[in-house]
Design a protein around this motif. Structure first.
Motif, PDB file in Angstrom:
ATOM      1  N   GLY A 101      46.351  48.661  -6.274  1.00 29.48           N
ATOM      2  CA  GLY A 101      44.906  48.641  -6.085  1.00 29.48           C
ATOM      3  C   GLY A 101      44.342  49.901  -5.467  1.00 29.48           C
ATOM      4  N   GLN A 102      45.214  50.806  -5.001  1.00 25.87           N
ATOM      5  CA  GLN A 102      44.742  52.030  -4.341  1.00 25.87           C
ATOM      6  C   GLN A 102      44.295  53.059  -5.385  1.00 25.87           C
ATOM      7  OE1 GLN A 102      47.483  53.537  -1.394  1.00 25.87           O
ATOM      8  NE2 GLN A 102      46.627  55.618  -1.493  1.00 25.87           N
ATOM      9  N   LYS A 103      43.184  53.744  -5.102  1.00 27.95           N
ATOM     10  CA  LYS A 103      42.717  54.811  -5.977  1.00 27.95           C
ATOM     11  C   LYS A 103      43.390  56.119  -5.583  1.00 27.95           C
ATOM     12  CE  LYS A 103      38.188  52.895  -7.152  1.00 27.95           C
ATOM     13  NZ  LYS A 103      36.708  53.109  -7.124  1.00 27.95           N
ATOM     14  N   VAL A 104      43.808  56.877  -6.580  1.00 30.20           N
ATOM     15  CA  VAL A 104      44.491  58.150  -6.330  1.00 30.20           C
ATOM     16  C   VAL A 104      43.831  59.253  -7.135  1.00 30.20           C
ATOM     17  CG1 VAL A 104      46.701  57.074  -5.786  1.00 30.20           C
ATOM     18  CG2 VAL A 104      46.178  57.684  -8.160  1.00 30.20           C
ATOM     19  N   LYS A 105      44.024  60.487  -6.670  1.00 28.60           N
ATOM     20  CA  LYS A 105      43.548  61.677  -7.362  1.00 28.60           C
ATOM     21  C   LYS A 105      44.739  62.452  -7.905  1.00 28.60           C
ATOM     22  CE  LYS A 105      39.073  61.477  -6.442  1.00 28.60           C
ATOM     23  NZ  LYS A 105      38.050  61.441  -7.519  1.00 28.60           N
ATOM     24  N   ARG A 106      44.482  63.257  -8.925  1.00 28.14           N
ATOM     25  CA  ARG A 106      45.543  64.095  -9.478  1.00 28.14           C
ATOM     26  C   ARG A 106      46.132  64.973  -8.368  1.00 28.14           C
ATOM     27  NH1 ARG A 106      43.437  67.528 -14.124  1.00 28.14           N
ATOM     28  NH2 ARG A 106      43.746  65.616 -15.329  1.00 28.14           N
ATOM     29  N   GLY A 107      47.471  64.951  -8.247  1.00 25.87           N
ATOM     30  CA  GLY A 107      48.149  65.745  -7.234  1.00 25.87           C
ATOM     31  C   GLY A 107      48.442  64.993  -5.951  1.00 25.87           C
ATOM     32  N   SER A 137      62.253  45.095 -15.527  1.00 24.59           N
ATOM     33  CA  SER A 137      63.663  45.312 -15.833  1.00 24.59           C
ATOM     34  C   SER A 137      63.957  46.767 -16.178  1.00 24.59           C
ATOM     35  CB  SER A 137      64.082  44.420 -17.006  1.00 24.59           C
ATOM     36  OG  SER A 137      65.426  44.660 -17.367  1.00 24.59           O
ATOM     37  N   GLY A 138      64.960  47.343 -15.479  1.00 21.10           N
ATOM     38  CA  GLY A 138      65.435  48.682 -15.783  1.00 21.10           C
ATOM     39  C   GLY A 138      64.724  49.784 -15.027  1.00 21.10           C
ATOM     40  N   TYR A 139      63.423  49.610 -14.689  1.00 24.36           N
ATOM     41  CA  TYR A 139      62.658  50.682 -14.036  1.00 24.36           C
ATOM     42  C   TYR A 139      62.946  50.799 -12.538  1.00 24.36           C
ATOM     43  CZ  TYR A 139      59.742  51.250 -18.228  1.00 24.36           C
ATOM     44  OH  TYR A 139      59.288  51.511 -19.499  1.00 24.36           O
ATOM     45  N   GLY A 140      63.491  49.728 -11.937  1.00 25.57           N
ATOM     46  CA  GLY A 140      63.695  49.736 -10.491  1.00 25.57           C
ATOM     47  C   GLY A 140      62.351  49.825  -9.786  1.00 25.57           C
ATOM     48  N   LYS A 141      62.322  50.507  -8.644  1.00 32.13           N
ATOM     49  CA  LYS A 141      61.057  50.703  -7.955  1.00 32.13           C
ATOM     50  C   LYS A 141      60.199  51.684  -8.775  1.00 32.13           C
ATOM     51  CE  LYS A 141      62.644  49.879  -3.212  1.00 32.13           C
ATOM     52  NZ  LYS A 141      62.772  50.459  -1.852  1.00 32.13           N
ATOM     53  N   HIS A 142      59.062  51.197  -9.185  1.00 32.99           N
ATOM     54  CA  HIS A 142      58.248  52.048 -10.047  1.00 32.99           C
ATOM     55  C   HIS A 142      56.756  51.842  -9.755  1.00 32.99           C
ATOM     56  CE1 HIS A 142      57.603  48.363 -12.279  1.00 32.99           C
ATOM     57  NE2 HIS A 142      56.763  48.994 -13.095  1.00 32.99           N
ATOM     58  N   ILE A 143      55.972  52.797 -10.204  1.00 28.23           N
ATOM     59  CA  ILE A 143      54.509  52.771 -10.037  1.00 28.23           C
ATOM     60  C   ILE A 143      53.864  52.974 -11.399  1.00 28.23           C
ATOM     61  CG2 ILE A 143      52.524  54.089  -9.135  1.00 28.23           C
ATOM     62  CD1 ILE A 143      54.136  54.665  -6.631  1.00 28.23           C
ATOM     63  N   ARG A 144      52.821  52.200 -11.627  1.00 26.77           N
ATOM     64  CA  ARG A 144      52.011  52.399 -12.828  1.00 26.77           C
ATOM     65  C   ARG A 144      50.572  52.694 -12.389  1.00 26.77           C
ATOM     66  NH1 ARG A 144      54.294  48.083 -17.335  1.00 26.77           N
ATOM     67  NH2 ARG A 144      56.408  47.932 -16.478  1.00 26.77           N
ATOM     68  N   ILE A 145      50.008  53.778 -12.929  1.00 25.74           N
ATOM     69  CA  ILE A 145      48.635  54.172 -12.597  1.00 25.74           C
ATOM     70  C   ILE A 145      47.765  54.041 -13.842  1.00 25.74           C
ATOM     71  CG2 ILE A 145      47.126  56.052 -11.840  1.00 25.74           C
ATOM     72  CD1 ILE A 145      49.447  57.196 -10.265  1.00 25.74           C
ATOM     73  N   ASP A 146      46.717  53.254 -13.709  1.00 27.34           N
ATOM     74  CA  ASP A 146      45.743  53.099 -14.796  1.00 27.34           C
ATOM     75  C   ASP A 146      44.689  54.201 -14.634  1.00 27.34           C
ATOM     76  OD1 ASP A 146      43.979  52.347 -16.732  1.00 27.34           O
ATOM     77  OD2 ASP A 146      43.560  50.351 -15.937  1.00 27.34           O
ATOM     78  N   HIS A 147      44.618  55.112 -15.601  1.00 25.92           N
ATOM     79  CA  HIS A 147      43.687  56.242 -15.526  1.00 25.92           C
ATOM     80  C   HIS A 147      42.362  55.959 -16.227  1.00 25.92           C
ATOM     81  CE1 HIS A 147      46.942  58.799 -14.017  1.00 25.92           C
ATOM     82  NE2 HIS A 147      47.701  58.249 -14.959  1.00 25.92           N
TER      83      HIS A 147
END
Length: 325
Positions: A261-267, A232-242
């Motif tokens: 589930g995708q792994k990402v790097k800084r940047g 609620s309120g965030y709309g389309k959003h992404i959360r990254i577990d670091h």
């Protein structure tokens, strides 16, 4: 030359020569030979137990023993140098390496612990140089044990360094929208005016005003935990577990460039600015979570801003203006 003895003969009223008996002469010769032999034997035993006379084999053994003693002396000097180097490494290990990686130092009693229990040097006892050999061997064993402890410690430090590097890369440490695409820093973390109700409300993130479609970048290494429109309120959003208790949230996006589930790097490019959800205008609402609590993201931009840029951001983020969500 033996003395000639005479006796007085009263019958002839003259001195007559005493002729020694042959048996007595042989006895005297035998006693002399026996005495000489005993004297020679005693003298030989005496000489053999002193350093006055040595056989070639004994001289060779003595030179070999002297050489061994010299080698042991040189070995002890080398061990002194090893002990100094090892002590220096141990000091740096406890007071620099472990201090930097926030690890407990190794107790001195553990580093200097001896060898209890059985006498492991019993086989070296009973020789002329046993004390020197046992002392050197024991000293070498202690150095070997200290080196084993230090080697294990450095292996642990290497793991801590690797983990520290992962931690530093995981912490959200850059601005999620680059400065060239940023219109302005719309609102910071703290009490702000709600754009819809105009009531004073706690704003637990930072709003970056930018045109729709502006790239959004992951602020640290991690794994995409959510990429949806179901909060609620965030709309389309992404959360990254670091990991390490850190999570970053990117809200009001127009589109995604990653999936759950995708792994990402800084940047890495993860999505684009939009105005979905509870949003007044195109912007990115950005949050940083630590151990389940939302904290001020402004403390995490050391990886992308100069001192001047950070000073300007801090100035705008501190103003109690109206947020965009």
């Amino acid at each position: 030359m033996s003395k000639v003895k005479y006796y007085y003969d009263p019958d002839t009223l003259s001195y007559r020569k005493i002729e020694p008996k042959k048996s007595r002469r042989y006895r005297n010769i035998g006693l002399f030979v026996l005495g000489a032999a005993l004297f020679g034997l005693v003298s030989l035993v005496f000489l053999l137990n002193t350093n006055l006379i040595n056989t070639p084999a004994e001289l060779s053994l003595r030179r070999e023993v002297n050489n061994y003693e010299l080698q042991f002396e040189l070995l002890n000097k080398k061990m002194e140098q090893m002990e100094e180097v090892l002590a220096n490494v141990e000091e740096r290990d406890n007071n620099i390496y472990r201090l930097y990686f926030e690890a407990n130092p190794i107790p001195e009693e553990q580093r200097r612990a001896g060898f209890g229990g059985i006498n492991r040097y019993k086989s070296l006892e009973g020789f002329n140089n046993s004390e020197m050999i046992i002392s050197t061997t024991k000293r070498l064993d202690i150095i070997k044990k200290q080196m084993a402890i230090q080697s294990k410690s450095l292996d642990e430090i290497a793991k801590l360094a690797e983990e520290k590097e992962k931690l530093l890369m995981a912490i959200p440490a850059i601005q999620p929208v680059s400065n060239e695409n940023l219109r302005h820093m719309a609102s910071g973390f703290g009490w702000r005016s709600d754009p819809f109700t105009k009531a004073r409300k706690m704003h637990r993130g930072m709003d970056f005003s930018a045109a729709k479609g502006t790239p959004i970048y992951a602020t640290g290494d991690g794994k995409v935990k959510r990429a949806d429109n179901n909060s609620s309120g965030y709309g389309k959003h992404i959360r990254i577990d670091h990991g390490y208790g850190y999570m970053s949230l990117y809200a009001h996006m127009s589109n995604y460039n990653v999936k759950k589930g995708q792994k990402v790097k800084r940047g890495d490019l993860i999505g684009f600015v939009g105005s979905t959800g509870r949003s007044e205008a195109p912007h990115l609402h950005y949050e940083v979570w630590k151990d389940g609590e939302r904290i001020n993201p402004i403390n995490f931009y050391y990886g992308s801003l100069s001192a001047k840029e950070f000073e300007n951001m801090l100035k705008y983020a501190s103003q109690e203006n109206q947020s965009l969500d």
